[in-house]
Design an enzyme around this catalytic site. Structure first.
Site, PDB file in Angstrom:
ATOM      1  N   GLU A 119       2.621 110.883  68.452  1.00  0.00           N
ATOM      2  CA  GLU A 119       2.832 109.538  68.986  1.00  0.00           C
ATOM      3  C   GLU A 119       3.532 109.589  70.342  1.00  0.00           C
ATOM      4  OE1 GLU A 119       4.732 107.225  65.916  1.00  0.00           O
ATOM      5  OE2 GLU A 119       2.968 107.307  64.618  1.00  0.00           O
ATOM      6  N   GLU A 177      -1.945 110.918  60.587  1.00  0.00           N
ATOM      7  CA  GLU A 177      -0.851 110.266  59.859  1.00  0.00           C
ATOM      8  C   GLU A 177      -1.374 108.946  59.316  1.00  0.00           C
ATOM      9  OE1 GLU A 177       2.986 110.592  61.721  1.00  0.00           O
ATOM     10  OE2 GLU A 177       3.546 108.594  61.029  1.00  0.00           O
TER      11      GLU A 177
END
Length: 811
Positions: A428, A505
């Site tokens: 991220e 994820e």
């Protein structure tokens, strides 16, 4: 492998046998010596700059064994600068010292110290000489000690400063201190360099595997040396299956890369089901004397990521069924212990997990070793942060000076593990949203590929619109990882044409073990949107039905329904396998650990564990919940996860309340009943024949304690762990599902209590106490060997009910 030790040569050619016999008879202790260096360290909190001096007085310091995490020993408080996001535990600064002597005959050896991980900002001194600093708390590193050492009776002093005071520096619990293992390594001046081997298998079939082996040899001597280099491949039974020999030269005070190419006929392939391991033993001989021996793990496997067909291993289409794992070990904190890691992986394997994503940092060597041995595919991840920060004092401050070194060391350390099949360069990362992401992604991918070209480079992305994602636009990723937004997956083949894709994820659902809110079919998003007020349960619990999701995530069932239908998706990594310390979203303090785990912090599976088990394994599964202690007449929802059956029939006190079958893509069935005390029984059937039966009984008042150790025998090595499950039971032996007794523990013999926990995410009780409050009927006690070869006896007691004890043998 972690421990590199001297091996007696096995069958490496007729010509060498006589030479080796002579060498073995005449060299004595020559060769590599690797010593556990964890014992007898002195420790003190605070800053002690004079501790680098050899005559510094440490008489009032603690003596302890590494690995060690001082944060987990502290008290919880929302006033700590770490904040609840990092577990609400203290950080600060601490110093370690160790005094030791070395044999006189080591004076001509190369002696180094290896640290597997120190959190964070470590600086190391030997006899007053600074060896260097390492800001990254997850990096492994080594220092050469030889120039500054004393040999014989004169003592040496090593000092380590650990500075974890700049907070916050992470988005989850990090721990503080020398929390991974330390080794002292002595070798001859001519030896294999640190992380000095690299093995690849350019071609693998069932008939033959080609092995390309590179070894970096280091000569710390002042003269040129000629040596014989032997590479032997041994199977799991230590039988030699291939070897190569060459005569080499190396200059003084330099290192040189040498290569051997070998073939292994009819190799046994490494797989999830049969993780067969070979090893490469590298030996260096000088004048017929063995001067070094070094082990490298080896697994023969081939794999492929395909834009249309997903992932295959050894030619077999295989869905990656993974979970993300943070590095803490629950009540042990950041302390790394191979027995704690093995317990976690055994639970995950039994659930059907076949892959681990290391979130979001280099893992321990023990975890990788076990993934090799137990058959887990690994996504190895280097960074959570690049140049753009996520919290004030995170890795962005060290990026410019350290990212290249840290990434190179990470790849060199881990590239020989057969379980590792993906390199992740970030999670991220905020640079995906601006053009700086292009150049950095290309730089990092180039660093990886300069050291290993056998695995794809990936990154966990949150932006799935191609023109908005600059990490994707770099063109440097071999495999695209996407976090969350599973509803968009069906569009990815059109959006990212020709790209290989994995759900790096997913989910971020929330549960508390053993707590149930009705009705069970109402999906709730907590909080409803970012920064919205949160109105949760007053006791800081979350329903264990799969009905509560974070605002950015989804329920477990919704995500898995999507992934299982998409052949092009290589698989998924669920956030997370276990609850972990820190990130207690969505609750404020006193919540101090996450709600995301499929298994709670104490290691007790939540109910959704059995949904995955019913989908990801071939073993028969029938799991019904909730417990059966409610108010008379209360409306209660009963769920069942099952497989290998057509239907499940539910009985209440012997009377059928209906047959249920999964429709379309259902993953569970349920009944809505008015509670009556007694027995709830489920029966699953296939073609009319019973597959499994399960019962839940209404529990009476608490009457006794049940103790169940996860092993009957412990080693006296000072490391072995025994996990004892403590249950509050009624007189019939049924778990009392709302029991919250404070249970006291006493221990004697060859063990000590190193952790207690009950899995409750908002408990502020110390993990280091000799008592623990049961939560929903259960808690755990963690016992560690104390080196005494005496049977361990644990006694558990609380007021008003029968006490219990358990004895563990010690060998």
């Amino acid at each position: 492998m972690i421990k590199q030790q001297l091996y007696i040569v096995q069958k490496i050619g007729i010509v060498l046998i006589l030479l080796l016999l002579v060498a073995c008879a005449s060299t004595g202790t020559k060769g590599r010596i690797t010593n556990d260096f964890n014992a007898n360290w002195n420790f003190n909190l605070g800053d002690h700059p004079n501790a680098v001096q050899t005559n510094f007085d440490v008489s009032n310091w603690r003596t302890l064994q590494l690995p060690h995490d001082w944060s987990i020993e502290g008290e919880f408080s929302d006033k700590h600068p770490t904040k609840p996001s990092q577990g609400a535990l203290p950080a600060g600064m601490g110093w370690y010292r160790k005094t030791f002597t070395l044999p006189a005959d080591w004076d001509n050896k190369s002696v180094s110290i290896e640290f597997d991980g120190v959190f964070k900002n470590s600086e190391v001194w030997i006899n007053g000489h600074s060896l260097g600093i390492r800001p990254n708390g997850y990096s492994s590193f080594a220092y050469e000690l030889s120039p500054y050492l004393h040999f014989g009776k004169q003592e040496n002093v090593i000092a380590v400063k650990v500075d974890n005071s700049a907070q916050p520096n992470s988005r989850w619990y990090t721990g503080s201190g020398i929390y991974r293992n330390v080794r002292l390594v002595a070798s001859e001046k001519l030896h294999v360099a640190h992380w000095g081997t690299y093995v690849t298998t350019p071609s693998v079939t069932k008939e033959k595997a080609a092995v390309h082996f590179e070894v970096t040899v280091e000569n710390k001597g002042d003269t040129e040396k000629e040596f014989k280099l032997v590479t032997a491949i041994l199977d799991a039974n230590n039988r030699e299956v291939a070897h190569a020999v060459s005569t080499e030269k190396i200059g003084s005070n330099t290192n040189s890369k040498k290569t051997h190419n070998l073939d292994v006929t009819h190799p046994t392939l490494w797989s999830i089901e049969n993780p067969y391991l070979y090893k490469i033993v590298t030996k260096i001989y000088q004048n017929s004397a063995l001067v070094d021996a070094y082990e490298t793990p080896l697994g023969f496997r081939f794999f492929n990521f395909d834009a249309e067909k997903g992932f295959s291993l050894n030619g077999v289409p295989t869905k990656i069924l993974g979970v993300c794992l943070h590095h803490d070990n629950g009540a042990l904190g950041a302390v790394e212990n191979i027995h704690a890691v093995r317990r976690k992986l055994v639970l995950l394997k039994d659930m059907g997990v076949n892959a681990i994503r290391m979130a979001h940092n280099p893992p321990s060597l023990e975890l990788l070793e076990l993934c090799d041995a137990m058959g887990f595919i690994v996504q190895d991840e280097a960074f959570d942060v690049w140049k753009k920060k996520k919290v004030a004092n995170d890795y962005h401050k060290d990026w410019d000076e350290w990212h290249k070194r840290d990434l190179e060391d990470f790849i060199k350390r881990d590239r020989n593990h057969p379980s590792v099949m993906m390199w992740s360069i970030g999670n991220e990362i905020r640079e995906q949203f601006d053009s700086t992401g292009v150049a950095i992604t290309r730089e990092l991918a180039q660093i990886v590929k300069s050291l290993d070209t056998t695995r794809p480079v990936t990154s966990a992305l949150t932006e799935n619109i191609p023109e908005k994602n600059f990490i994707y636009q770099s063109g440097a990723l071999d495999l695209l990882g996407f976090n969350y937004k599973h509803e968009d997956y069906k569009d990815f083949p059109a959006r990212f044409k020709g790209q290989k894709i994995i759900a790096s994820e997913s989910v971020s659902a929330l549960e508390t073990r053993g707590h149930y809110d009705m009705p069970s079919d109402a999906i709730k998003t907590w909080p409803p949107k970012h920064n919205a007020p949160f109105d949760g349960n007053k006791d800081f619990t979350v329903s264990a039905y799969d009905q509560v999701r974070s605002y950015w995530g989804s329920t477990h069932e919704a995500t898995w329904k999507t992934i299982k239908k998409q052949d092009f998706m290589a698989g998924l990594f669920v956030w997370t396998g276990f609850d972990y310390l820190g990130e207690p979203d969505p609750y404020p303090y006193p919540a101090r650990s996450s709600y995301f785990g499929i298994i709670d912090l104490a290691g007790f599976p939540k109910d959704v564990y059995y949904m995955y088990q019913s989908e990801w394994t071939n073993k028969p599964v029938l799991h019904i919940f909730p417990h059966w202690n409610w108010t008379a007449g209360q409306e209660v929802d009963v769920w069942a996860y099952y497989n290998q059956a057509d239907e499940v029939e539910l009985f209440l006190n012997g009377k059928s309340v209906g047959i249920r079958s999964k429709k379309n893509d259902d993953l569970h069935v349920f009944w809505r009943l008015n509670f009556q005390a007694g027995t709830l029984k489920a029966v699953s059937r296939k073609n009319g024949k019973v597959v499994l039966e399960k019962e839940i009984h209404t529990a009476g008042p608490a009457a006794k304690i049940g103790l169940l150790a996860d092993k009957e025998k412990s080693s006296h090595d000072g490391y072995d762990l025994v996990y004892v499950t403590v249950s509050v039971l009624d007189k019939e032996g049924n778990l009392v599902p709302d029991a919250d007794h404070l249970i006291d523990f006493k221990i004697s013999g060859g063990g000590k209590i190193v952790g207690v926990d009950n899995g409750y995410q908002a408990s502020l009780a110390s993990f280091k106490a000799n008592s623990c409050k049961a939560f929903n009927g259960k808690c755990i006690v963690i016992i560690q060997s104390n080196t005494k070869k005496e049977a361990i006896k644990l006694t558990a007691s609380t007021a008003g009910i029968t006490m219990a004890s358990v004895t563990i043998k010690v060998d």
